[in-house]
Design a protein around this motif. Structure first.
Motif, mmCIF file in Angstrom:
data_model
loop_
_atom_site.group_PDB
_atom_site.id
_atom_site.type_symbol
_atom_site.label_atom_id
_atom_site.label_comp_id
_atom_site.label_asym_id
_atom_site.label_seq_id
_atom_site.Cartn_x
_atom_site.Cartn_y
_atom_site.Cartn_z
ATOM 1 N N GLU A 293 35.729 48.774 44.269
ATOM 2 C CA GLU A 293 36.745 48.837 45.315
ATOM 3 C C GLU A 293 37.318 50.245 45.462
ATOM 4 O O GLU A 293 37.785 50.632 46.533
ATOM 5 C CB GLU A 293 37.874 47.843 45.011
ATOM 6 C CG GLU A 293 37.425 46.388 45.081
ATOM 7 C CD GLU A 293 38.548 45.428 44.746
ATOM 8 O OE1 GLU A 293 39.665 45.909 44.463
ATOM 9 O OE2 GLU A 293 38.309 44.209 44.780
ATOM 10 N N MET A 294 37.286 51.013 44.377
ATOM 11 C CA MET A 294 37.784 52.386 44.407
ATOM 12 C C MET A 294 36.649 53.393 44.581
ATOM 13 O O MET A 294 36.871 54.598 44.501
ATOM 14 C CB MET A 294 38.536 52.692 43.097
ATOM 15 C CG MET A 294 39.746 51.801 42.853
ATOM 16 S SD MET A 294 41.060 52.094 44.038
ATOM 17 C CE MET A 294 41.546 53.751 43.581
ATOM 18 N N GLY A 295 35.431 52.892 44.803
ATOM 19 C CA GLY A 295 34.292 53.781 44.960
ATOM 20 C C GLY A 295 33.622 54.185 43.663
ATOM 21 O O GLY A 295 32.682 54.988 43.665
ATOM 22 N N ASN A 296 34.119 53.642 42.540
ATOM 23 C CA ASN A 296 33.533 53.968 41.235
ATOM 24 C C ASN A 296 32.416 52.977 40.898
ATOM 25 O O ASN A 296 32.587 52.049 40.109
ATOM 26 C CB ASN A 296 34.617 53.954 40.142
ATOM 27 C CG ASN A 296 35.561 55.121 40.262
ATOM 28 O OD1 ASN A 296 35.142 56.227 40.590
ATOM 29 N ND2 ASN A 296 36.841 54.890 40.006
ATOM 30 N N THR A 297 31.275 53.152 41.529
ATOM 31 C CA THR A 297 30.110 52.324 41.258
ATOM 32 C C THR A 297 29.359 52.882 40.049
ATOM 33 O O THR A 297 29.726 53.924 39.500
ATOM 34 C CB THR A 297 29.178 52.313 42.477
ATOM 35 O OG1 THR A 297 28.760 53.666 42.725
ATOM 36 C CG2 THR A 297 29.890 51.760 43.705
ATOM 37 N N PHE A 298 28.288 52.182 39.648
ATOM 38 C CA PHE A 298 27.475 52.689 38.546
ATOM 39 C C PHE A 298 26.951 54.088 38.874
ATOM 40 O O PHE A 298 26.988 54.996 38.041
ATOM 41 C CB PHE A 298 26.297 51.741 38.286
ATOM 42 C CG PHE A 298 26.630 50.594 37.375
ATOM 43 C CD1 PHE A 298 26.992 50.808 36.049
ATOM 44 C CD2 PHE A 298 26.577 49.287 37.834
ATOM 45 C CE1 PHE A 298 27.286 49.756 35.209
ATOM 46 C CE2 PHE A 298 26.877 48.221 37.006
ATOM 47 C CZ PHE A 298 27.230 48.455 35.691
ATOM 48 N N ALA A 299 26.455 54.255 40.113
ATOM 49 C CA ALA A 299 25.890 55.554 40.494
ATOM 50 C C ALA A 299 26.951 56.650 40.500
ATOM 51 O O ALA A 299 26.716 57.775 40.031
ATOM 52 C CB ALA A 299 25.230 55.446 41.867
ATOM 53 N N ALA A 300 28.153 56.335 41.027
ATOM 54 C CA ALA A 300 29.219 57.332 41.091
ATOM 55 C C ALA A 300 29.688 57.728 39.693
ATOM 56 O O ALA A 300 29.909 58.909 39.401
ATOM 57 C CB ALA A 300 30.389 56.788 41.916
ATOM 58 N N ARG A 301 29.847 56.737 38.834
ATOM 59 C CA ARG A 301 30.261 57.020 37.452
ATOM 60 C C ARG A 301 29.191 57.841 36.737
ATOM 61 O O ARG A 301 29.497 58.776 35.995
ATOM 62 C CB ARG A 301 30.501 55.725 36.692
ATOM 63 C CG ARG A 301 31.779 54.993 37.048
ATOM 64 C CD ARG A 301 32.993 55.704 36.513
ATOM 65 N NE ARG A 301 34.170 54.853 36.536
ATOM 66 C CZ ARG A 301 35.406 55.280 36.363
ATOM 67 N NH1 ARG A 301 35.620 56.586 36.160
ATOM 68 N NH2 ARG A 301 36.428 54.452 36.382
ATOM 69 N N LEU A 302 27.940 57.481 36.959
ATOM 70 C CA LEU A 302 26.841 58.183 36.302
ATOM 71 C C LEU A 302 26.788 59.639 36.756
ATOM 72 O O LEU A 302 26.525 60.553 35.963
ATOM 73 C CB LEU A 302 25.527 57.468 36.611
ATOM 74 C CG LEU A 302 24.281 57.895 35.844
ATOM 75 C CD1 LEU A 302 24.526 57.928 34.350
ATOM 76 C CD2 LEU A 302 23.133 56.954 36.173
ATOM 77 N N ARG A 303 27.071 59.857 38.035
ATOM 78 C CA ARG A 303 27.097 61.224 38.555
ATOM 79 C C ARG A 303 28.182 62.046 37.857
ATOM 80 O O ARG A 303 27.974 63.214 37.515
ATOM 81 C CB ARG A 303 27.339 61.179 40.067
ATOM 82 C CG ARG A 303 27.090 62.507 40.776
ATOM 83 C CD ARG A 303 27.253 62.357 42.270
ATOM 84 N NE ARG A 303 26.215 61.502 42.834
ATOM 85 C CZ ARG A 303 26.426 60.280 43.324
ATOM 86 N NH1 ARG A 303 27.633 59.762 43.298
ATOM 87 N NH2 ARG A 303 25.425 59.570 43.813
ATOM 88 N N ALA A 304 29.343 61.423 37.623
ATOM 89 C CA ALA A 304 30.436 62.120 36.939
ATOM 90 C C ALA A 304 30.119 62.342 35.460
ATOM 91 O O ALA A 304 30.438 63.392 34.889
ATOM 92 C CB ALA A 304 31.730 61.319 37.083
ATOM 93 N N ILE A 305 29.461 61.358 34.834
ATOM 94 C CA ILE A 305 29.116 61.458 33.419
ATOM 95 C C ILE A 305 28.179 62.634 33.159
ATOM 96 O O ILE A 305 28.282 63.321 32.140
ATOM 97 C CB ILE A 305 28.493 60.127 32.933
ATOM 98 C CG1 ILE A 305 29.575 59.040 32.828
ATOM 99 C CG2 ILE A 305 27.797 60.301 31.585
ATOM 100 C CD1 ILE A 305 29.025 57.651 32.578
#
Length: 508
Positions: free
Chosen positions: A312-324
């Motif tokens: 809901e906040m845009g923190n999907t698996f892909a988005a989190r992985l990109r940040a990681i």
């Protein structure tokens, strides 16, 4: 003060009780908020409510004779109908179960002062809730289902993968019990039309437990499902999970690599997450930066950075992985590869000097390659990134306290021997049933698995988009032990039964 805050404050102050809040939530319409419904029912005067809200939920500004003395007070009539009398205490257990004795230590919530209020502890809803949680923990249940039915609230306990019903709870306790559990998980108790998810932590019978709550509105009310997580029960020894010695050695060798992708596959409930946690424990040391992205984090592990997703906040698996990837990780755990974007990010991470661990929903190790291709990954990326694929299923263990050998002249023995094509005289076992396993003959679970290790021949096959059957034949030729073969070894070793193995491997 919004509806949720107001509801929590009124219950905490003892001015209203959970059944009243639940009734008010059901009476809300698009033109009325919670406060207006409460006033319409006459439970609190306009002056009382105004002073209470103005004081920020503090009750010291209200005259003492204006307060409802306790949350145990009788619920005022709703829409002119008298409230139901309190129901008698109900035993929610499964009959005579010696393994499910309750501990007198009770249930104490952690990090939540409002939930341990003295008035709340006296209510019947709290007593029933505590009894349910104690029963579930004592039975070693992984999940507790509370299902609304026309004639009551049915508790069901999932033990070793199978649901067993308890005794039905009177219908009149359903609203207050639902509100109590939602309060514990800090959910909006006035919202009964939408699904919600929450969690809480408590000590049950002296044991520290984590609980995840999911609600689902239905015809007869909200269904509640609680997932029970015992941090002390987390298995980090691969051998205890069901790894045979040769598979364990090969798997641990893969975990020592500095890059590549290692996948664990299987249907829902096959123990994939537990295996990944054990893999993390095997790789963890002070010289490595280990980061996980999960949905949600189930067990907290020291020395590891763990993150939840929040779509809901845009923190999907892909988005989190990109940040990681900007956090200088050595090992990355992705809870599940669900879409093309996540798959591409995981592959990219594995090719740039990171060890990536993740899960896929496939029936076998070989079919995981086809699944990655279906997600749009190029064959050369799969061939160069995947290190190994572990497929697994869970089977129930024969109870070690009542295990007995099947008579070789019995029909059950002959059917099992023929089904698995075993030599005549091969010993097979079953559980006779005892107090330790509550007469079921089984206690605990173990994984049956196959480990596909990518070698040069398999990489070439993946490059040429070979199907799952071809990849399976190549892997077996090169020494892979299949689920079927591993299952037979565990069957003849007396660890499980033919019935369990048939259910796990052939899904019947």
């Amino acid at each position: 003060m919004n509806d949720q805050t107001l509801a929590l404050a009124l219950v905490k102050a003892g001015l209203l009780n959970p059944p009243q809040i639940h009734a008010a939530a059901q009476q809300r319409t698009s033109g009325k908020n919670l406060a207006q419904v409460i006033l319409d029912n006459g439970w609190i005067s306009q002056q009382q409510l105004s002073v209470f809200i103005a004081a920020g939920g503090q009750t010291d500004k209200l005259p003492s004779n204006d307060k409802i003395p306790s949350i145990n007070a009788k619920v005022p009539p709703v829409n002119g109908k008298p409230a139901a009398a309190p129901a008698p205490t109900v035993n929610v257990g499964l009959g005579q179960d010696n393994s499910a004795r309750l501990n007198d230590s009770g249930v104490v919530l952690e990090d939540d002062d409002q939930q341990n209020d003295d008035n709340l502890d006296a209510s019947e809803a709290v007593q029933m809730c505590n009894q349910l949680l104690q029963q579930a923990v004592a039975m070693r249940a992984s999940d507790l289902h509370l299902e609304p039915q026309e004639n009551g609230f049915l508790p069901r306990f999932r033990v070793d993968g199978r649901l067993s019903p308890g005794r039905i709870i009177p219908k009149e306790l359903q609203p207050s019990l639902t509100s109590r559990i939602k309060l514990m998980a800090r959910l909006n108790i006035s919202e009964t039309r939408l699904s919600q998810d929450g969690r809480f932590r408590a000590r049950v019978g002296g044991r520290r437990m984590d609980f995840r709550l999911s609600t689902l509105p239905g015809v007869h009310g909200e269904k509640l499902v609680l997932r029970l997580l015992d941090p002390a029960s987390l298995v980090t020894d691969l051998t205890r999970l069901g790894f045979t010695e040769d598979v364990r050695v090969r798997f641990e060798k893969m975990l020592q690599r500095s890059h590549g992708m290692l996948l664990v596959t299987g249907p829902t409930g096959s123990g994939k997450t537990t295996t990944l946690y054990a893999a993390l424990a095997a790789t963890r040391d002070e010289s490595k930066n280990i980061v996980t992205v999960e949905d949600p984090v189930e067990y907290e592990m020291a020395g590891i950075m763990q993150c939840n997703i929040n779509p809901e906040m845009g923190n999907t698996f892909a988005a989190r992985l990109r940040a990681i990837l900007r956090q200088d990780p050595d090992v990355i755990l992705v809870g599940e590869i669900r879409d093309t974007e996540t798959a591409q990010m995981a592959v990219r991470a594995s090719l740039t000097g990171h060890l990536v661990l993740s899960t896929l929903h496939t029936n076998s190790a070989a079919s995981a390659v086809a699944r990655l291709q279906d997600m749009g990954l190029e064959p050369f990326l799969i061939a160069s990134s995947v290190t190994g694929i572990l497929a697994q299923r869970l089977v129930r263990l024969i109870c070690r306290h009542c295990r007995e050998e099947l008579p070789t002249d019995s029909s059950e023995y002959e059917i099992s021997r023929e089904q698995w094509k075993l030599p005549s005289g091969t010993p097979l076992y079953r559980g006779a049933g005892c107090a330790e396993c509550n007469g079921r003959g089984v206690r605990g679970r173990l994984a049956v698995m196959e480990l596909l290790e990518f070698d040069e021949e398999l990489r070439i096959a993946a490059m040429h988009r070979e199907d799952a059957d071809t990849i399976q034949r190549i892997a077996v030729k090169n020494g892979m032990k299949t689920l079927y073969q591993d299952g037979i070894e565990k069957l003849t070793a007396g660890l499980t039964t033919s019935e369990e193995l048939t259910r796990a491997i052939f899904a019947v």
